[in-house]
Design a protein around this motif. Structure first.
Motif, mmCIF file in Angstrom:
data_model
loop_
_atom_site.group_PDB
_atom_site.id
_atom_site.type_symbol
_atom_site.label_atom_id
_atom_site.label_comp_id
_atom_site.label_asym_id
_atom_site.label_seq_id
_atom_site.Cartn_x
_atom_site.Cartn_y
_atom_site.Cartn_z
ATOM 1 N N LYS A 211 39.937 -20.525 18.114
ATOM 2 C CA LYS A 211 41.370 -20.509 17.781
ATOM 3 C C LYS A 211 41.962 -21.907 17.700
ATOM 4 C CE LYS A 211 42.592 -16.020 19.584
ATOM 5 N NZ LYS A 211 42.997 -15.375 20.831
ATOM 6 N N GLY A 212 41.131 -22.923 17.929
ATOM 7 C CA GLY A 212 41.609 -24.289 17.750
ATOM 8 C C GLY A 212 42.170 -24.949 18.990
ATOM 9 N N MET A 213 41.875 -24.397 20.180
ATOM 10 C CA MET A 213 42.326 -25.019 21.417
ATOM 11 C C MET A 213 41.602 -26.359 21.622
ATOM 12 S SD MET A 213 44.066 -24.990 24.262
ATOM 13 C CE MET A 213 44.690 -23.354 24.557
ATOM 14 N N THR A 214 42.357 -27.372 21.986
ATOM 15 C CA THR A 214 41.776 -28.675 22.284
ATOM 16 C C THR A 214 41.220 -28.631 23.702
ATOM 17 O OG1 THR A 214 43.629 -29.574 21.032
ATOM 18 C CG2 THR A 214 42.284 -31.151 22.256
ATOM 19 N N MET A 215 39.946 -28.976 23.852
ATOM 20 C CA MET A 215 39.352 -28.836 25.189
ATOM 21 C C MET A 215 38.414 -29.981 25.540
ATOM 22 S SD MET A 215 38.538 -24.765 25.615
ATOM 23 C CE MET A 215 37.838 -24.423 24.012
ATOM 24 N N ALA A 216 38.393 -30.319 26.830
ATOM 25 C CA ALA A 216 37.352 -31.178 27.395
ATOM 26 C C ALA A 216 36.611 -30.334 28.416
ATOM 27 C CB ALA A 216 37.963 -32.405 28.051
#
Ligand SMILES: Nc1ncnc2c1ncn2[C@@H]1O[C@H](COP(=O)(O)OP(=O)(O)O)[C@@H](O)[C@H]1O
Ligand SMILES: [Mg+2]
Lengths: 259, 221
Positions: free
Chosen positions: A203-208
């Motif tokens: 869904k395009g979540m920005t994650m580290a």
């Protein structure tokens, strides 16, 4: 999509610049740089004690760096809880940057639903009914719609971690930090949590993501960083770093986890 | 030799016993109230990052935990007025001493409860943007208070018994009244047995309640 969203899409959401962290004489982070763009998923891998947790915890100021800067939406993060002048406060940063922990850290005295609504109601001051609705949606999304009235003590590890993810998502974060979120789980429960994270990535979540699940990292991450002895020893696409490592220490590390 | 019990002559003074009992209850709840306030302030000082506050709170606690309550009562009633010049009402001395004494113990109970809560709880609260105050009020304190409730009640039961010591500075509590009745009737066995019975009647429900609460808390964890 209009012009403005296109231009912000290229700008980093969160950045670490020359990040250092010492515990007394122990230098844990020796000047790290990272820039996360919207929708990017970065996996952090590396041996135990290399500073992965410290690094990811500096990104939301859970640990205060001893050197370097964190920037969020191109603004420097200060050392106070509240915004001050040009600097944004730690409180503001954490509202927009969610974190999920290895040991879940759910609030045991609150129900599953209350765990998820706590942030929206107390921190964002959203109306209770609206927060409930949002929380029920998120719980359904992580497959726990029927558990909203349960207390954390009555959930399995995998369910707890999915509630913890829903709790972080309830803040509608722009970045999500995940620190070994499957390491405390029984092997048969790892898959359900990884599936939720994969869904977020889609869904395009920005994650580290700090993880020891190499196959998962290779699959979901657009970029993989190998942290070793407090520096980023290698970084690149999953293909380069995990499937085709150059650095000899990285080769040894990856070989051990391939098993 | 058989002793012939005679509660009748002692019971003629029932109003003294009941008045004494009332005074004991008043000193218990009064000192518990002020003790909670003192305990919370001391606990906050102990947990503060300001070193000087830590030290002051620590010194206060150790003085009151390491001297007998009887010694504290005598000191506040007889010695303290000389130090500040003037005199001290025995009732004020009694309440002050009892509150300071129990406050030192409450502080330790509260502090123990708060530090026993896993660090991860505070981190999780911070991670959703809560301020330190919000995290303390909404996440840490509710869990800590639940955890310390049994020891809090236990300390309060001890406090009720401790009020009997104020009789040495002539505060007319239950123990003092029993001695008065004994002086009138020359019936120590009956006077003091009745006194003991009244203490049990007051405290037995409390200790039972504490046990019940403890069992319930264990179930809900
Ligand atoms: N609070 C702390 N005090 C002192 N040393 C710490 C602290 N936290 C972490 N460290 C040290 O920092 C190093 C990196 O730890 P960490 O970031 O947890 O590594 P990783 O998550 O990669 O296993 C380790 O040597 C660890 O012992
Ligand atoms: Mg770690």
């Amino acid at each position: 999509m209009n012009m403005t969203t296109n231009s912000t899409a290229a700008a980093p959401v969160i950045e670490a610049i020359g990040l250092q962290k010492n515990y007394g004489p122990l230098e844990v982070l020796k000047g790290l740089d990272l820039s996360l763009e919207r929708g990017e998923v970065v996996a952090l891998i590396g041996p135990s004690g290399s500073g992965k947790s410290t690094f990811i915890r500096c990104l939301n100021m859970m640990e205060i760096p001893t050197g370097g800067t964190i920037r969020f939406r191109q603004k420097r993060v200060g050392d106070r809880f509240r915004d001050k002048g040009e600097d944004i406060g730690i409180g503001t940063l954490r509202r927009h940057v969610g974190m999920v922990f290895q040991h879940f850290n759910l609030f045991p005295h609150k129900t599953v639903l209350e765990n998820v609504t706590e942030g929206p109601i107390v921190v964002c001051k959203r109306p209770k009914a609206e927060a409930r609705e949002l929380a029920m949606d998120l719980l359904a999304q992580v497959g726990l719609g029927d558990k909203h009235a349960a207390y954390p003590a009555h959930l399995s590890g995998g369910q707890k971690q999915r509630v913890a993810i829903a709790r972080a998502l309830a803040m509608e974060p722009e970045v999500l930090l995940l620190d070994e979120v499957t390491s405390a789980l029984d092997p048969e429960l790892v898959g359900e949590v990884l599936a939720v994270i994969r869904g977020l990535a889609d869904k395009g979540m920005t994650m580290a993501i700090v993880t020891h699940e190499m196959a998962f990292a290779a699959d979901v991450a657009s970029r993989v960083l190998f942290l070793d002895q407090g520096v980023i020893a290698e970084s690149g696409s999953a293909e380069d770093v995990i499937l085709n490592p150059q650095n000899p220490r990285l080769q040894g590390f990856v070989a051990r986890f391939r098993g | 030799m058989t002793y012939s019990w005679d509660f009748h002559s002692v019971w003629q003074y029932y109003d003294l016993f009941l008045w004494g009992l009332w005074i004991s209850v008043v000193y218990t709840f009064g000192s518990i109230f002020f003790g909670i306030v003192i305990g919370l302030v001391t606990c906050a000082a102990r947990l503060s990052s300001w070193k000087l506050l830590n030290v002051i709170a620590r010194i206060y606690q150790e003085i009151f935990r390491c001297t007998p309550l009887l010694v504290q009562l005598l000191w506040f009633y007889y010695a303290f007025p000389l130090l500040v010049g003037g005199s001290m009402d025995n009732r004020v001395a009694a309440l002050l001493t009892l509150a300071l004494y129990v406050g030192a113990f409450y502080a330790e109970i509260f502090r123990g409860g708060i530090v026993s809560i896993d660090r991860g709880q505070h981190e999780a609260a911070s991670a959703i943007g809560m301020s330190p105050g919000q995290s303390m009020r909404r996440i840490i304190l509710p869990q800590a208070l639940k955890r310390v409730l049994p020891s809090f009640i236990n300390q309060s039961v001890i406090q009720f018994k401790n009020t009997s010591l104020v009789s040495v500075i002539s505060v007319a509590d239950l123990a003092y009244m029993a001695a008065v009745v004994n002086g009138q009737t020359y019936r120590p066995l009956e006077s003091y047995t009745l006194m003991a019975g009244l203490y049990i009647a007051m405290l037995l429900p409390l200790t039972q309640a504490a046990d019940w609460i403890e069992r319930r808390l264990r179930v809900s964890d």
